[in-house]
Design an enzyme around this catalytic site. Structure first.
Site, PDB file in Angstrom:
ATOM      1  N   SER A 267     -27.893  -9.592 -52.562  1.00 46.75           N
ATOM      2  CA  SER A 267     -27.380  -8.865 -51.407  1.00 46.75           C
ATOM      3  C   SER A 267     -28.434  -8.791 -50.308  1.00 46.75           C
ATOM      4  O   SER A 267     -29.614  -9.074 -50.546  1.00 46.75           O
ATOM      5  CB  SER A 267     -26.980  -7.446 -51.818  1.00 46.75           C
ATOM      6  OG  SER A 267     -28.161  -6.700 -52.075  1.00 46.75           O
ATOM      7  N   LYS A 268     -27.953  -8.401 -49.134  1.00 41.58           N
ATOM      8  CA  LYS A 268     -28.852  -8.201 -47.992  1.00 41.58           C
ATOM      9  C   LYS A 268     -29.959  -7.209 -48.365  1.00 41.58           C
ATOM     10  O   LYS A 268     -31.109  -7.388 -48.014  1.00 41.58           O
ATOM     11  CB  LYS A 268     -27.997  -7.657 -46.849  1.00 41.58           C
ATOM     12  CG  LYS A 268     -28.725  -7.332 -45.587  1.00 41.58           C
ATOM     13  CD  LYS A 268     -27.727  -7.076 -44.481  1.00 41.58           C
ATOM     14  CE  LYS A 268     -27.190  -5.667 -44.482  1.00 41.58           C
ATOM     15  NZ  LYS A 268     -27.969  -4.704 -43.731  1.00 41.58           N
ATOM     16  N   ARG A 269     -29.575  -6.175 -49.100  1.00 40.18           N
ATOM     17  CA  ARG A 269     -30.557  -5.159 -49.520  1.00 40.18           C
ATOM     18  C   ARG A 269     -31.646  -5.752 -50.419  1.00 40.18           C
ATOM     19  O   ARG A 269     -32.796  -5.363 -50.336  1.00 40.18           O
ATOM     20  CB  ARG A 269     -29.874  -4.007 -50.271  1.00 40.18           C
ATOM     21  CG  ARG A 269     -28.852  -3.279 -49.482  1.00 40.18           C
ATOM     22  CD  ARG A 269     -29.449  -2.164 -48.610  1.00 40.18           C
ATOM     23  NE  ARG A 269     -28.490  -1.762 -47.603  1.00 40.18           N
ATOM     24  CZ  ARG A 269     -28.638  -1.899 -46.282  1.00 40.18           C
ATOM     25  NH1 ARG A 269     -29.744  -2.433 -45.789  1.00 40.18           N
ATOM     26  NH2 ARG A 269     -27.706  -1.528 -45.440  1.00 40.18           N
ATOM     27  N   GLU A 272     -34.154  -7.296 -48.235  1.00 46.33           N
ATOM     28  CA  GLU A 272     -35.011  -6.290 -47.592  1.00 46.33           C
ATOM     29  C   GLU A 272     -36.039  -5.748 -48.584  1.00 46.33           C
ATOM     30  O   GLU A 272     -37.213  -5.589 -48.272  1.00 46.33           O
ATOM     31  CB  GLU A 272     -34.158  -5.139 -47.051  1.00 46.33           C
ATOM     32  CG  GLU A 272     -33.522  -5.524 -45.730  1.00 46.33           C
ATOM     33  CD  GLU A 272     -32.294  -4.728 -45.389  1.00 46.33           C
ATOM     34  OE1 GLU A 272     -32.007  -3.716 -46.062  1.00 46.33           O
ATOM     35  OE2 GLU A 272     -31.582  -5.142 -44.447  1.00 46.33           O
ATOM     36  N   GLU A 290     -28.868  -1.773 -36.579  1.00 49.29           N
ATOM     37  CA  GLU A 290     -29.700  -2.295 -37.669  1.00 49.29           C
ATOM     38  C   GLU A 290     -29.965  -3.795 -37.468  1.00 49.29           C
ATOM     39  O   GLU A 290     -29.057  -4.557 -37.158  1.00 49.29           O
ATOM     40  CB  GLU A 290     -28.968  -2.072 -38.993  1.00 49.29           C
ATOM     41  CG  GLU A 290     -29.828  -2.336 -40.195  1.00 49.29           C
ATOM     42  CD  GLU A 290     -29.023  -2.353 -41.492  1.00 49.29           C
ATOM     43  OE1 GLU A 290     -29.637  -2.450 -42.541  1.00 49.29           O
ATOM     44  OE2 GLU A 290     -27.768  -2.277 -41.432  1.00 49.29           O
TER      45      GLU A 290
END
Ligand code: GLU
Length: 511
Positions: A267-269, A272, A290
């Site tokens: 995921s994008k998370r 990050e 964001e």
């Protein structure tokens, strides 16, 4: 499908945010398959969910495809014979099919309000059914054209009662298909709820629109992520109920791209958290502000990005890892797409990029790193950049590394590892460096050979050894223990810069 049909595939994104690398891989497999078979690749924008509409997201998708070099043959910006290519502009097309499904008994009107739906979920909640759905178990307890009398339904429609159209999922039926990746796949219809096909505002949902459009646009093969597999029984039934079964595309549900530890979808998370990009290009969410970094801005080359994505779920059966787009088109085949998820490894991704960086000539690389240098507030001319590139490309994996590995070519270092120098510092060294720095003006022909010769000569005269002075010199010039040959660096930054950098450190060492 009959083999004589022209291959037509589609990428059908909903413009709701950044484009995940899994999305680009879906584009890529579509593209490779189409080009391999001399077919057409279509981009269709699935924007029927107006609540999820995000300003700029469609434009962003186009930019991503352009950066990757995967141009669609037909799209909202380059219409073919099957337009419009944006579902919101095709609204008028869908109603008749919903109507036909109702007339044939496969779908029904449902008049329930949001409160009534909520109430149903509470009423039927039990330990064996913690999340009740609108389905065969509950539908006859709701307000719809199956539970109400025909007269009542006519009356409600007559006075304009808001309604949605739902698909009536059959009971105890197994639907199956042969997926190009997973082989035969079967679904029990009893486990699937009665999906909304047409919303109260007359817009179709994704389920109706995807089937109608794949049919009208003569799509022959439909590639999408594995996360869409649970929707497949709904789509299979719609193809059947609309009488289009013989024209149904062949499905290919592509394996997920997994987190680096192999557990769950990337995921994008995760990006990050672990410090790597997950979107193709930088995405700034206009609603939340964001910002999410993309592969492009992180310094990936598009051809490397394409190559690494191709191998996330496919290989050609050999050990080969580097493929040009043309080679991929020739070699790509669906029977070598894996069923299992593909683990994303950022180090491997960087390795791919490094291979592509090394293949580029200095001239084109210099052009590519311009924005990365400018991003750090400095400018340099093309000729200078070409020399920098030549000196450090072996050390760089990403275009952004040209700054981290070579910032000292453009400005004096901010952080200098004085500790390392001072540990072995002596008055003799202090004297040597100050006289050497002053002697730089005497070098007539400014090149690294002459600079080195001058340095070695003075070093020998003062009785010092390379091991005593080369490391301090490097730290004075670049700030730390890295970088290409020191004399090459001196040649590049010039006499005055060298003298200044040396004096700054000598000054600091005095105190
Ligand atoms: N609109 C869907 C998406 O956003 C497309 C799924 C499909 O290809 O059927 O991914």
């Amino acid at each position: 499908m009959s083999s004589s049909k022209k291959v037509r595939v589609r990428f059908a994104p909903s413009p709701t945010g950044g484009l995940h690398l899994g999305g680009v891989r879906t584009v890529l497999y579509n593209y490779l398959f189409a080009k391999h078979h001399g077919g057409e690749f279509i981009l269709r924008i699935e924007d029927t969910d107006q609540k999820r509409f995000v300003e700029g997201a469609e434009d962003y998708i186009f930019q991503c495809l352009e950066w990757c070099g995967l141009q669609p043959d037909e799209s909202p910006r380059h219409e073919g014979a099957y337009g419009p290519y944006r579902q919101s502009e095709r609204k008028h097309l869908y109603f008749q099919y919903a109507q036909k499904l109702i007339d044939d008994g496969y779908a029904y009107y449902a008049f329930d309000t949001p409160d009534e739906l909520e109430e149903m979920r509470k009423r039927f909640k039990s330990s064996s059914n913690p999340t009740p759905q609108y389905d065969q178990a509950t539908r006859m307890h709701m307000r719809n054209s199956l539970s109400l009398s025909p007269e009542k339904v006519t009356e409600m429609l007559g006075v304009g009662t808001p309604y949605v159209v739902r698909l009536k999922m059959p009971e105890n039926t197994t639907v199956s298909m042969v997926d190009m990746v997973r082989g035969e796949v079967s679904f029990e219809t009893g486990l699937v709820d009665d999906k909304v096909l047409l919303k109260a505002d007359g817009m179709p949902t994704y389920h109706l629109a995807v089937v109608v459009d794949d049919y009208l646009m003569k799509i022959t093969h439909a590639f999408r992520g594995e996360e869409w597999l649970p929707s497949a029984p709904v789509h299979l039934l719609l193809w059947k109920y609309l009488g289009w079964e013989k024209d149904m595309p062949q499905w290919a549900h592509l394996p997920l791209i997994l987190k680096p530890d192999g557990h769950g979808k990337l995921s994008k998370r995760d990006g990050e958290r672990l410090g790597f990009p997950v979107f193709a290009m930088d995405w700034a969410d206009p609603n939340t502000g964001e910002k999410t970094i993309g592969f492009r801005e992180r310094g990936f080359l598009p051809d490397a990005f394409i190559n690494l994505l191709a191998l996330l779920g496919w290989n050609d059966g050999t050990e080969q890892e580097i493929f040009s787009l043309e080679e991929l088109i020739t070699r790509f085949s669906m029977d070598r797409v894996h069923k299992g998820g593909a683990r994303f490894d950022f180090e491997k991704a960087k390795w791919f990029n490094h291979q592509y960086l090394l293949q580029k000539d200095n001239e084109s690389l210099a052009k590519m790193i311009q924005p990365f240098i400018a991003h750090n507030g400095v400018s340099a001319d093309q000729e200078y950049l070409e020399k920098v590139v030549g000196l450090i490309k072996e050390r760089c994996h990403l275009l952004s590394d040209f700054w981290t590995q070579g910032h000292f070519f453009f400005e004096a270092p901010q952080d200098i590892d004085l500790k390392t120098i001072s540990e072995k510092w002596t008055p003799q060294k202090q004297y040597f460096f100050s006289t050497w720095a002053e002697s730089l003006t005497t070098i007539n022909d400014w090149n690294h050979q002459n600079i080195e010769q001058n340095f070695s000569q003075q070093m020998a005269e003062s009785g010092l050894k390379k091991g005593d002075v080369l490391l301090p010199l490097r730290i004075m010039l670049v700030g730390g223990k890295y970088g290409p040959g020191v004399f090459e660096i001196i040649e590049m930054i010039g006499q005055e810069q060298t003298r200044q950098r040396v004096s700054i450190v000598l000054e600091k060492l005095k105190t």
